[in-house]
Design a protein around this motif. Structure first.
Motif, PDB file in Angstrom:
ATOM      1  N   ARG A  29       0.852  -1.193   0.000  1.00  0.00           N
ATOM      2  CA  ARG A  29       0.000   0.000   0.000  1.00  0.00           C
ATOM      3  C   ARG A  29       0.883   1.237   0.000  1.00  0.00           C
ATOM      4  O   ARG A  29       1.807   1.350   0.806  1.00  0.00           O
ATOM      5  N   ILE A  30       0.564   2.173  -0.885  1.00  0.00           N
ATOM      6  CA  ILE A  30       1.378   3.367  -1.073  1.00  0.00           C
ATOM      7  C   ILE A  30       0.482   4.600  -1.007  1.00  0.00           C
ATOM      8  O   ILE A  30      -0.562   4.659  -1.654  1.00  0.00           O
ATOM      9  N   GLY A  31       0.907   5.581  -0.216  1.00  0.00           N
ATOM     10  CA  GLY A  31       0.132   6.807  -0.072  1.00  0.00           C
ATOM     11  C   GLY A  31       0.526   7.901  -1.037  1.00  0.00           C
ATOM     12  O   GLY A  31      -0.260   8.808  -1.312  1.00  0.00           O
ATOM     13  N   PHE A  32       1.765   7.838  -1.545  1.00  0.00           N
ATOM     14  CA  PHE A  32       2.239   8.844  -2.497  1.00  0.00           C
ATOM     15  C   PHE A  32       3.455   8.294  -3.210  1.00  0.00           C
ATOM     16  O   PHE A  32       4.319   7.659  -2.592  1.00  0.00           O
ATOM     17  N   ALA A  33       3.546   8.555  -4.491  1.00  0.00           N
ATOM     18  CA  ALA A  33       4.733   8.199  -5.268  1.00  0.00           C
ATOM     19  C   ALA A  33       4.964   9.313  -6.292  1.00  0.00           C
ATOM     20  O   ALA A  33       4.150   9.509  -7.198  1.00  0.00           O
ATOM     21  N   GLY A  34       6.062  10.038  -6.122  1.00  0.00           N
ATOM     22  CA  GLY A  34       6.338  11.130  -7.040  1.00  0.00           C
ATOM     23  C   GLY A  34       7.510  11.965  -6.573  1.00  0.00           C
ATOM     24  O   GLY A  34       8.154  11.663  -5.569  1.00  0.00           O
ATOM     25  N   ALA A  35       7.782  13.034  -7.296  1.00  0.00           N
ATOM     26  CA  ALA A  35       8.869  13.946  -6.934  1.00  0.00           C
ATOM     27  C   ALA A  35       8.506  14.676  -5.650  1.00  0.00           C
ATOM     28  O   ALA A  35       7.423  15.238  -5.526  1.00  0.00           O
ATOM     29  N   HIS A  36       9.425  14.643  -4.680  1.00  0.00           N
ATOM     30  CA  HIS A  36       9.193  15.261  -3.377  1.00  0.00           C
ATOM     31  C   HIS A  36      10.328  16.255  -3.125  1.00  0.00           C
ATOM     32  O   HIS A  36      11.498  15.917  -3.291  1.00  0.00           O
TER      33      HIS A  36
END
Length: 287
Positions: A29-36
């Motif tokens: 389960r993933i809450g966010f995936a992207g450039a941070h």
């Protein structure tokens, strides 16, 4: 995944039937995936850190910025192939791949990481609350290039009060020691970190002396083996407890006292502007 023993809680849950102490089942389960862009400068660079925030956590920090996914069970289910595709996409568009709070999902994500690691030209960052077993971390040897652990508390009593884990300090010290054993040298290239360990510490309201004790402990153990990131970003709006002392931001005196001790001890690393104490650094979760 019968009898889960991945984290120091060692709850023994059969996560195919029920959630463990971390709040996670047997799904990725993933809450966010992207450039941070909320990480330290050598991780963010120009393109951002390619962050993958995993849902669930073995700690129960009452002030967690990521509470919607760490304790509330939010997040989107990913298959192994979807996670692999996500990692490869982030590796192409960001400065690194940043696995955030992944320890309780190692059994699920290690097969993916082992497949993709030989294909990556950027570092893999293992971003951790510091509450990890050495046995679990040893499975990451050769897979994690940069370790980014918290060292939250020196006092077991404060650790129990705010994170529900009295054994946190001793566990974190052993975990950080293992991380530095694997990555003993800081390797930079073009202002970006490629290998090494950055130890984070968040200064909390009314905990100035405990923070100073943390800084002194870091200096006595790992002064030449890690960078240190002292954070002033504590944000009271995330306080989900009845502890009234957490209902304010850290004062300049509190933070500068800790920073001054780190400077006196010759620690190398990063400081934070007080303007960082905002919820704007928290990603928009995919719930």
């Amino acid at each position: 995944m019968n009898g889960c023993r991945l984290c120091p809680v060692s709850c023994g849950a059969d996560r195919s039937k029920a959630r463990g102490a971390c709040g996670a089942d047997d799904k990725i389960r993933i809450g966010f995936a992207g450039a941070h862009f909320g990480e330290e400068p050598p991780l963010v660079g120009r393109r951002g850190s390619g962050a993958v925030f995993f849902s669930g956590c073995s700690l129960r920090c009452v002030f967690c910025q990521n509470g919607e996914i760490s304790t509330a069970g939010g997040g989107k289910i990913y298959s192994e192939s979807e996670l692999e595709h996500t990692i490869m996409r982030l590796a192409e568009t960001c400065e690194n791949v940043n696995l955030v709070t992944a320890g309780h999902m190692l059994d699920l994500i290690l097969p993916v990481l082992e497949r993709v690691k030989p294909k990556l030209s950027c570092p893999v960052v293992y971003n951790s609350g510091g509450y990890e077993t050495r046995a679990a971390l040893k499975r990451l040897d050769g897979l994690a290039d940069v370790y980014l652990p918290d060292y939250k508390y020196f006092s077991p009593e404060i650790a129990e009060r705010y994170s529900g884990r009295k054994d946190y300090p001793e566990i974190a010290r052993a975990a950080i020691g293992e991380m530095i054993r694997q990555q003993p040298d800081i390797v930079m290239n073009g202002g970006l970190i490629k290998r090494g360990v950055i130890i984070r510490h968040l200064v909390l309201p009314n905990c100035r002396q405990d923070s100073i004790a943390v800084v002194r402990d870091i200096a006595s153990r790992w002064k030449d083996g890690a960078l240190v990131s002292l954070m002033s970003q504590y944000t009271p709006e995330f306080n989900r407890s009845d502890y009234l002392e957490l209902n304010r931001k850290v004062t300049s005196f509190e933070y500068e006292s800790v920073l001054g001790e780190a400077e006196k001890l010759g620690l190398d690393g990063f400081m934070q502007e007080k303007s960082s104490a905002t919820s704007a650094l928290t990603p928009k979760w995919d719930l």
